[in-house]
Design a protein around this motif. Structure first.
Motif, PDB file in Angstrom:
ATOM      1  N   GLU A  29       0.829  -1.207   0.000  1.00 45.97           N
ATOM      2  CA  GLU A  29       0.000   0.000   0.000  1.00 45.97           C
ATOM      3  C   GLU A  29       0.865   1.259   0.000  1.00 45.97           C
ATOM      4  OE1 GLU A  29      -2.280  -3.430   1.032  1.00 45.97           O
ATOM      5  OE2 GLU A  29      -0.452  -2.679   1.991  1.00 45.97           O
ATOM      6  N   CYS A  30       1.961   1.247   0.768  1.00 46.61           N
ATOM      7  CA  CYS A  30       2.852   2.416   0.781  1.00 46.61           C
ATOM      8  C   CYS A  30       3.592   2.573  -0.546  1.00 46.61           C
ATOM      9  CB  CYS A  30       3.842   2.332   1.944  1.00 46.61           C
ATOM     10  SG  CYS A  30       3.155   2.882   3.524  1.00 46.61           S
ATOM     11  N   LEU A  31       3.945   1.455  -1.179  1.00 42.66           N
ATOM     12  CA  LEU A  31       4.572   1.509  -2.501  1.00 42.66           C
ATOM     13  C   LEU A  31       3.642   2.214  -3.489  1.00 42.66           C
ATOM     14  CD1 LEU A  31       6.875   0.598  -4.472  1.00 42.66           C
ATOM     15  CD2 LEU A  31       5.601  -1.526  -4.784  1.00 42.66           C
ATOM     16  N   ASN A  32       2.364   1.885  -3.437  1.00 39.83           N
ATOM     17  CA  ASN A  32       1.389   2.517  -4.332  1.00 39.83           C
ATOM     18  C   ASN A  32       1.193   3.989  -3.989  1.00 39.83           C
ATOM     19  OD1 ASN A  32       0.971   0.096  -5.669  1.00 39.83           O
ATOM     20  ND2 ASN A  32      -0.754  -0.508  -4.392  1.00 39.83           N
ATOM     21  N   THR A  33       1.080   4.289  -2.692  1.00 38.62           N
ATOM     22  CA  THR A  33       0.850   5.675  -2.255  1.00 38.62           C
ATOM     23  C   THR A  33       2.014   6.577  -2.660  1.00 38.62           C
ATOM     24  OG1 THR A  33      -0.504   4.960  -0.386  1.00 38.62           O
ATOM     25  CG2 THR A  33       0.460   7.149  -0.228  1.00 38.62           C
ATOM     26  N   PHE A  34       3.226   6.159  -2.314  1.00 39.93           N
ATOM     27  CA  PHE A  34       4.394   6.978  -2.637  1.00 39.93           C
ATOM     28  C   PHE A  34       4.627   7.023  -4.149  1.00 39.93           C
ATOM     29  CE2 PHE A  34       8.922   7.913  -3.127  1.00 39.93           C
ATOM     30  CZ  PHE A  34       9.054   9.023  -2.301  1.00 39.93           C
ATOM     31  N   GLY A  35       4.432   5.897  -4.809  1.00 34.04           N
ATOM     32  CA  GLY A  35       4.631   5.823  -6.265  1.00 34.04           C
ATOM     33  C   GLY A  35       3.650   6.671  -7.060  1.00 34.04           C
ATOM     34  N   GLN A  36       2.508   6.974  -6.443  1.00 36.95           N
ATOM     35  CA  GLN A  36       1.510   7.847  -7.089  1.00 36.95           C
ATOM     36  C   GLN A  36       1.711   9.320  -6.726  1.00 36.95           C
ATOM     37  OE1 GLN A  36      -0.953   6.834  -9.381  1.00 36.95           O
ATOM     38  NE2 GLN A  36       0.356   5.022  -9.298  1.00 36.95           N
ATOM     39  N   GLY A  37       2.786   9.620  -5.975  1.00 30.75           N
ATOM     40  CA  GLY A  37       3.058  11.002  -5.584  1.00 30.75           C
ATOM     41  C   GLY A  37       2.188  11.496  -4.442  1.00 30.75           C
ATOM     42  N   LYS A  38       1.608  10.552  -3.686  1.00 27.71           N
ATOM     43  CA  LYS A  38       0.669  10.916  -2.615  1.00 27.71           C
ATOM     44  C   LYS A  38       1.312  10.948  -1.225  1.00 27.71           C
ATOM     45  CE  LYS A  38      -3.003  11.198  -5.279  1.00 27.71           C
ATOM     46  NZ  LYS A  38      -3.626  12.518  -5.498  1.00 27.71           N
ATOM     47  N   ALA A  39       2.639  10.861  -1.176  1.00 30.70           N
ATOM     48  CA  ALA A  39       3.364  11.003   0.095  1.00 30.70           C
ATOM     49  C   ALA A  39       4.705  11.654  -0.191  1.00 30.70           C
ATOM     50  CB  ALA A  39       3.566   9.646   0.773  1.00 30.70           C
ATOM     51  N   ALA A  40       5.150  12.528   0.719  1.00 36.36           N
ATOM     52  CA  ALA A  40       6.405  13.247   0.517  1.00 36.36           C
ATOM     53  C   ALA A  40       7.616  12.393   0.874  1.00 36.36           C
ATOM     54  CB  ALA A  40       6.414  14.524   1.349  1.00 36.36           C
ATOM     55  N   MET A  41       7.431  11.448   1.826  1.00 39.93           N
ATOM     56  CA  MET A  41       8.525  10.564   2.258  1.00 39.93           C
ATOM     57  C   MET A  41       7.967   9.172   2.496  1.00 39.93           C
ATOM     58  SD  MET A  41      10.563  12.898   5.096  1.00 39.93           S
ATOM     59  CE  MET A  41       9.085  13.396   5.951  1.00 39.93           C
ATOM     60  N   TRP A  42       8.861   8.213   2.489  1.00 42.35           N
ATOM     61  CA  TRP A  42       8.485   6.841   2.821  1.00 42.35           C
ATOM     62  C   TRP A  42       9.728   6.142   3.370  1.00 42.35           C
ATOM     63  CZ3 TRP A  42       7.896   2.436  -1.313  1.00 42.35           C
ATOM     64  CH2 TRP A  42       7.452   1.253  -0.682  1.00 42.35           C
ATOM     65  N   TYR A  43       9.600   5.574   4.579  1.00 39.25           N
ATOM     66  CA  TYR A  43      10.694   4.790   5.155  1.00 39.25           C
ATOM     67  C   TYR A  43      10.344   3.320   5.018  1.00 39.25           C
ATOM     68  CZ  TYR A  43      13.654   2.403   8.512  1.00 39.25           C
ATOM     69  OH  TYR A  43      14.526   1.520   9.082  1.00 39.25           O
ATOM     70  N   ASP A  44      11.173   2.582   4.240  1.00 36.74           N
ATOM     71  CA  ASP A  44      10.846   1.178   3.990  1.00 36.74           C
ATOM     72  C   ASP A  44      12.020   0.488   3.294  1.00 36.74           C
ATOM     73  OD1 ASP A  44       9.265  -1.289   3.434  1.00 36.74           O
ATOM     74  OD2 ASP A  44       7.561  -0.006   3.896  1.00 36.74           O
ATOM     75  N   ALA A  45      11.716  -0.632   2.649  1.00 41.11           N
ATOM     76  CA  ALA A  45      12.733  -1.506   2.062  1.00 41.11           C
ATOM     77  C   ALA A  45      13.440  -0.862   0.880  1.00 41.11           C
ATOM     78  CB  ALA A  45      12.085  -2.817   1.626  1.00 41.11           C
ATOM     79  N   THR A  46      14.764  -1.070   0.809  1.00 44.58           N
ATOM     80  CA  THR A  46      15.540  -0.573  -0.337  1.00 44.58           C
ATOM     81  C   THR A  46      15.068  -1.204  -1.643  1.00 44.58           C
ATOM     82  OG1 THR A  46      17.208  -2.298   0.060  1.00 44.58           O
ATOM     83  CG2 THR A  46      17.618  -0.139   1.046  1.00 44.58           C
ATOM     84  N   SER A  47      14.466  -2.392  -1.565  1.00 45.84           N
ATOM     85  CA  SER A  47      14.007  -3.089  -2.779  1.00 45.84           C
ATOM     86  C   SER A  47      12.850  -2.372  -3.473  1.00 45.84           C
ATOM     87  CB  SER A  47      13.587  -4.523  -2.438  1.00 45.84           C
ATOM     88  OG  SER A  47      12.575  -4.510  -1.454  1.00 45.84           O
ATOM     89  N   ALA A  48      12.237  -1.404  -2.794  1.00 40.21           N
ATOM     90  CA  ALA A  48      11.135  -0.654  -3.409  1.00 40.21           C
ATOM     91  C   ALA A  48      11.620   0.239  -4.548  1.00 40.21           C
ATOM     92  CB  ALA A  48      10.444   0.211  -2.357  1.00 40.21           C
ATOM     93  N   ALA A  49      12.894   0.625  -4.489  1.00 38.57           N
ATOM     94  CA  ALA A  49      13.404   1.639  -5.416  1.00 38.57           C
ATOM     95  C   ALA A  49      13.287   1.220  -6.878  1.00 38.57           C
ATOM     96  CB  ALA A  49      14.854   1.961  -5.075  1.00 38.57           C
ATOM     97  N   GLY A  50      13.528  -0.037  -7.164  1.00 36.49           N
ATOM     98  CA  GLY A  50      13.463  -0.498  -8.553  1.00 36.49           C
ATOM     99  C   GLY A  50      12.113  -0.243  -9.191  1.00 36.49           C
ATOM    100  N   THR A  51      11.045  -0.436  -8.429  1.00 36.20           N
ATOM    101  CA  THR A  51       9.689  -0.175  -8.941  1.00 36.20           C
ATOM    102  C   THR A  51       9.449   1.325  -9.045  1.00 36.20           C
ATOM    103  OG1 THR A  51       8.931  -2.217  -7.891  1.00 36.20           O
ATOM    104  CG2 THR A  51       7.233  -0.661  -8.578  1.00 36.20           C
ATOM    105  N   LEU A  52       9.919   2.087  -8.054  1.00 39.10           N
ATOM    106  CA  LEU A  52       9.706   3.538  -8.072  1.00 39.10           C
ATOM    107  C   LEU A  52      10.397   4.208  -9.254  1.00 39.10           C
ATOM    108  CD1 LEU A  52      10.134   4.401  -4.279  1.00 39.10           C
ATOM    109  CD2 LEU A  52       7.989   4.193  -5.556  1.00 39.10           C
ATOM    110  N   GLU A  53      11.516   3.636  -9.708  1.00 38.60           N
ATOM    111  CA  GLU A  53      12.255   4.234 -10.825  1.00 38.60           C
ATOM    112  C   GLU A  53      11.806   3.695 -12.193  1.00 38.60           C
ATOM    113  OE1 GLU A  53      14.062   6.811 -10.563  1.00 38.60           O
ATOM    114  OE2 GLU A  53      14.172   6.852  -8.373  1.00 38.60           O
ATOM    115  N   ASP A  54      10.782   2.855 -12.195  1.00 40.78           N
ATOM    116  CA  ASP A  54      10.244   2.321 -13.445  1.00 40.78           C
ATOM    117  C   ASP A  54       9.065   3.196 -13.863  1.00 40.78           C
ATOM    118  OD1 ASP A  54       9.147   0.931 -15.521  1.00 40.78           O
ATOM    119  OD2 ASP A  54       8.566  -0.823 -14.336  1.00 40.78           O
ATOM    120  N   ALA A  55       9.253   4.001 -14.907  1.00 46.54           N
ATOM    121  CA  ALA A  55       8.239   4.979 -15.312  1.00 46.54           C
ATOM    122  C   ALA A  55       6.908   4.337 -15.706  1.00 46.54           C
ATOM    123  CB  ALA A  55       8.768   5.828 -16.466  1.00 46.54           C
ATOM    124  N   SER A  56       6.934   3.066 -16.082  1.00 44.60           N
ATOM    125  CA  SER A  56       5.676   2.410 -16.461  1.00 44.60           C
ATOM    126  C   SER A  56       4.848   2.031 -15.233  1.00 44.60           C
ATOM    127  CB  SER A  56       5.958   1.160 -17.295  1.00 44.60           C
ATOM    128  OG  SER A  56       6.566   0.154 -16.507  1.00 44.60           O
TER     129      SER A  56
END
Length: 410
Positions: A221-248
């Motif tokens: 849920e936090c991956l979706n929230t932050f990835g949609q630009g709906k949170a200014a910060m997120w503290y969580d797993a480093t593995s999230a970054a690969g999805t966040l940097e995928d423009a698709s």
């Protein structure tokens, strides 16, 4: 397997690549984290034999190995020269090995934790994120960036019950505030001042400036929230970054900054985790299972993901060679180095300010912790929902921890 993006990727790639090359059909069951843990633990513990391969983590591997529930994988890996076992990162190998020094699960991807922030939102407010922030700085930023009218939370933090959900980040906060679940003599510290201070800080922060629906928000849920630009910060797993940097898959690709896990009293506070493939003792398909595991955790699979799905989406954090792939270095430039350093800095034997009786950064490496952590997490999640107080949650948790500790003090 757990329903994280890297697992959804392998489910898409298996039939046209692994099955086509080997003739081995793979049937995947993809589940949310808490459900996965319940189902796999039940099956493996009762020798049910439902799964030939399952994703487990750094918590389960040594405990299940000791129980005799898993095939050791060292003999397979050592006999498979193409696999290059020596290339696996040592923190991952150590966390997935048994007392006999043998590997009992092969890492699919490894992670620590760090703070992710939306650089555009920070710039708009004239704020600068330090490379090693304190939790107080993070709370101050969250207050300034919280914009309820625009639907943007100051920060996203997990609130979903589960020892591996809300207590993964929260235990790292407890560690750096000076707390611990147990002291070295197995005296529970759940209601002690540092544990309480850390938990109140976390609960207040997410209640005041966190995402909507926080008591039901886990990693996904936090991956979706932050990835949609709906949170200014997120503290969580480093593995999230690969999805966040995928423009698709992300609206914030190219706009995210990555810094070390926030601290208070410790130099670092990132966790250490691997989602890894284990082979239950009950499998009747051991050779085929190893072929799948070696493919899924090997160098060629990483190359396949890069070429087919995008280089930032590699299941990284497990092999040294990953960090020498030119395309990956370019694609993951914003987060690759800090991920590797955070993994290397994490210390499961000494993650806080005092000696511990068991290993683990974001968990206590004993069989009883899954039940203890989950029960206390339900109370903490209720506190986030405003249905109870932190003091009551931790007083109840102290009693539960005392029941666990009696066995170990003997």
């Amino acid at each position: 397997m757990v329903g994280n993006p890297q697992m959804e990727d392998i489910a898409k790639l298996t039939a046209d690549n692994f099955t086509k090359a080997t003739g081995i059909t793979v049937k995947f069951t993809i589940l949310p984290e808490n459900e996965l843990r319940d189902k796999v633990t039940q099956d493996v513990a009762t020798q049910g034999g439902q799964y030939d391969v399952a994703t487990i983590g750094a918590y389960e591997a040594p405990i299940w190995a000791k129980n005799g529930w898993l095939h050791e994988l060292s003999s397979y890996a050592d006999a498979d020269s193409a696999y290059d076992k020596a290339d696996l990162l040592q923190p991952m190998v150590q966390s997935l090995s048994g007392e006999d020094g043998k590997l009992y699960a092969a890492p699919f991807y490894g992670e620590s934790s760090f703070l992710m922030y939306n650089k555009e939102l920070f710039a708009a407010k004239g704020l600068t994120m330090p490379e090693r922030p304190t939790w107080q700085q993070v709370a101050d930023f969250a207050a300034k960036l919280d914009d309820k009218q625009a639907g943007v939370a100051g920060i996203c933090l997990r609130g979903l019950p589960g020892w591996g959900e809300v207590f993964a980040p929260l235990t790292t906060v407890v560690n750096t505030f000076g707390g611990t679940w147990f002291d070295k003599d197995w005296n529970p510290q759940v209601s002690a001042a540092p544990f309480a201070e850390a938990t109140k800080f976390y609960v207040d922060l997410v209640r005041q400036h966190g995402e909507a629906g926080a008591p039901q928000a886990g990693f996904t849920e936090c991956l979706n929230t932050f990835g949609q630009g709906k949170a200014a910060m997120w503290y969580d797993a480093t593995s999230a970054a690969g999805t966040l940097e995928d423009a698709s898959a992300s609206k914030v690709a190219g706009k995210v900054g990555y810094v070390y896990a926030p601290v208070v009293k410790t130099k670092s506070s990132g966790w250490l985790w691997a989602w890894a493939w284990a082979m239950p003792k009950t499998t009747k398909q051991a050779d085929a299972a190893w072929k799948f595991i070696s493919w899924a955790t090997g160098k060629e699979y990483e190359k396949l993901v890069g070429e087919k799905l995008g280089w930032s989406r590699l299941p990284a954090g497990k092999r040294a060679s990953t960090y020498n792939i030119p395309e990956y270095k370019q694609s993951a430039g914003a987060f690759a180095d800090i991920t590797l350093k955070a993994i290397e800095e994490a210390d499961p034997t000494n993650p806080g300010v005092q000696p511990r009786p068991a290993i683990g950064v974001q968990f206590v490496g004993i069989p009883e912790f899954a039940d203890l952590g989950t029960k206390v997490s339900q109370e903490v999640s209720a506190a986030i929902a405003g249905k109870t107080t932190v003091d009551k949650a931790l007083a109840d948790g102290q009693k539960l921890a005392e029941d666990v500790a009696k066995k170990y003090r003997k």
